[in-house]
Design a protein around this motif. Structure first.
Motif, PDB file in Angstrom:
ATOM      1  N   GLY A 177      48.572   6.865  10.756  1.00 19.39           N
ATOM      2  CA  GLY A 177      48.452   6.385   9.380  1.00 19.39           C
ATOM      3  C   GLY A 177      48.052   4.925   9.375  1.00 19.39           C
ATOM      4  O   GLY A 177      48.152   4.233  10.388  1.00 19.39           O
ATOM      5  N   ILE A 178      47.608   4.432   8.240  1.00 23.15           N
ATOM      6  CA  ILE A 178      47.275   3.015   8.109  1.00 23.15           C
ATOM      7  C   ILE A 178      48.574   2.223   8.124  1.00 23.15           C
ATOM      8  O   ILE A 178      49.445   2.430   7.275  1.00 23.15           O
ATOM      9  N   THR A 207      45.503  10.023   4.979  1.00 22.26           N
ATOM     10  CA  THR A 207      44.338  10.610   5.625  1.00 22.26           C
ATOM     11  C   THR A 207      44.159  12.069   5.223  1.00 22.26           C
ATOM     12  O   THR A 207      45.103  12.743   4.800  1.00 22.26           O
ATOM     13  N   VAL A 208      42.938  12.560   5.353  1.00 20.46           N
ATOM     14  CA  VAL A 208      42.646  13.964   5.047  1.00 20.46           C
ATOM     15  C   VAL A 208      43.494  14.880   5.931  1.00 20.46           C
ATOM     16  O   VAL A 208      44.037  15.892   5.484  1.00 20.46           O
ATOM     17  N   LYS A 209      43.626  14.513   7.203  1.00 16.38           N
ATOM     18  CA  LYS A 209      44.419  15.347   8.119  1.00 16.38           C
ATOM     19  C   LYS A 209      45.887  15.359   7.714  1.00 16.38           C
ATOM     20  O   LYS A 209      46.549  16.407   7.762  1.00 16.38           O
ATOM     21  N   ALA A 210      46.412  14.210   7.300  1.00 17.02           N
ATOM     22  CA  ALA A 210      47.804  14.153   6.869  1.00 17.02           C
ATOM     23  C   ALA A 210      48.033  15.069   5.673  1.00 17.02           C
ATOM     24  O   ALA A 210      49.026  15.809   5.614  1.00 17.02           O
ATOM     25  N   ASP A 217      52.372   3.904  10.079  1.00 25.80           N
ATOM     26  CA  ASP A 217      51.958   4.679  11.243  1.00 25.80           C
ATOM     27  C   ASP A 217      53.194   5.010  12.076  1.00 25.80           C
ATOM     28  O   ASP A 217      54.050   4.146  12.277  1.00 25.80           O
ATOM     29  N   GLY A 231      50.846   5.983   5.645  1.00 28.67           N
ATOM     30  CA  GLY A 231      50.183   4.774   5.190  1.00 28.67           C
ATOM     31  C   GLY A 231      51.126   3.899   4.386  1.00 28.67           C
ATOM     32  O   GLY A 231      52.326   4.173   4.276  1.00 28.67           O
ATOM     33  N   VAL A 253      49.849  12.304  13.732  1.00 23.85           N
ATOM     34  CA  VAL A 253      48.747  12.022  12.819  1.00 23.85           C
ATOM     35  C   VAL A 253      48.860  10.545  12.430  1.00 23.85           C
ATOM     36  O   VAL A 253      49.768  10.165  11.698  1.00 23.85           O
ATOM     37  N   LEU A 265      45.194   6.383   0.301  1.00 22.55           N
ATOM     38  CA  LEU A 265      45.048   5.945   1.677  1.00 22.55           C
ATOM     39  C   LEU A 265      45.657   6.936   2.664  1.00 22.55           C
ATOM     40  O   LEU A 265      45.612   6.712   3.871  1.00 22.55           O
TER      41      LEU A 265
END
Length: 270
Positions: A132-133, A35-38, A106, A27, A130, A33
């Motif tokens: 990202g923003i 992500t939960v997966k990251a 990303d 991100g 994964v 910001l």
């Protein structure tokens, strides 16, 4: 919300001899910001390789016991050649490690993630991306600049202002597409961007903004006009990372920015 730091093998490849590579988007800089997966795959990593645009706050989330190495690139300063980095990812995965290759924004938006994934696929390495923003979304939102807005802009175009050898773009198409234009890595070429857009028909008075350190505590939003871009960069000594946004949506920033405590520097020369 609590996250376990315990490693699991749920996402490891079936073979015990070959590891896995995660291409992770960090991100635009704000750790909230991510992500939960990251965050989860970071906590499961055996090795972390990170870029220059991964913020200090996100690096602080790396597990302390996991080796983490800088493999980033700045202008004219590459810590490792891309082909060598690709080979390193393959080598470490073949040693059975779970590797997180984490990038700002990303991986597939000007992040060379496609090149790295292609090398891994060709070598038969298990790999996963994964998302990202991306900076264009996160940073403009923080600045109160919607990429699209009914009656103002029906589309947006992301452009890299950093070419492999030269900046070879269809300037006429960009000037006439009617989209919000977002230039990544454009600070050093602000004058070239303005000159080419204006020279191909976009008005010099088109609203423009420079967003420095977007989504971070030291974010600066500098608002002016397209014809002033180079002057704004010089006057405010803008440093990377920074985005350039061109389009009428910039005029909405004073009313819509999500971080009201940020000062918007409206420095029109007109």
């Amino acid at each position: 919300m609590m996250y376990s730091q315990t490693k699991t093998s749920a996402h490891r490849p079936q073979s015990s001899n070959v590891g896995k590579v995660w291409l992770v988007g960090a991100g635009p800089g704000d750790p909230d910001l991510l992500t939960v997966k990251a965050l989860r795959v970071l906590q499961q990593a055996d090795l972390i390789l990170f870029d220059n645009l991964v913020s200090d706050e996100i690096r602080a989330l790396f597990p302390k016991a996991v080796p983490a190495f800088y493999v980033g690139k700045r202008k004219d300063d590459h810590s490792i050649a891309q082909q060598d980095l690709n080979a390193l990812l393959v080598k470490k995965a073949k040693q059975g490690l779970s590797i997180v290759r984490i990038k700002g924004g990303d991986p597939f938006v000007f992040g060379r993630g496609g090149e790295e994934l292609m090398s891994l696929r060709e070598a038969g390495i298990d790999a996963e991306v994964v998302p990202g923003i991306t900076a264009a979304s996160g940073c403009t939102t923080a600045a109160g600049i919607p990429l699209t807005h009914r009656g103002v802009s029906q589309g947006c175009t992301f452009v890299t202002a950093h070419g492999e050898t030269e900046l070879n773009l269809d300037w006429q198409a960009l000037a006439h597409v009617g989209h919000t234009l977002v230039f990544y890595m454009g600070v050093s070429r602000a004058g070239i961007i303005a000159k080419n857009l204006i020279g191909n028909g976009l008005s010099a008075s088109t609203p423009a903004a420079i967003i420095e350190n977007g989504c971070r505590s030291n974010q600066r939003d500098i608002v002016g006009q397209l014809g002033e871009l180079s002057h704004l960069v010089d006057t405010h000594q803008v440093q990377s990372p920074a985005l350039i946004v061109v389009g009428d949506v910039v005029n909405l920033s004073a009313r819509l920015r999500t971080l009201p405590e940020l000062e918007i520097l409206n420095q029109s020369c007109a």
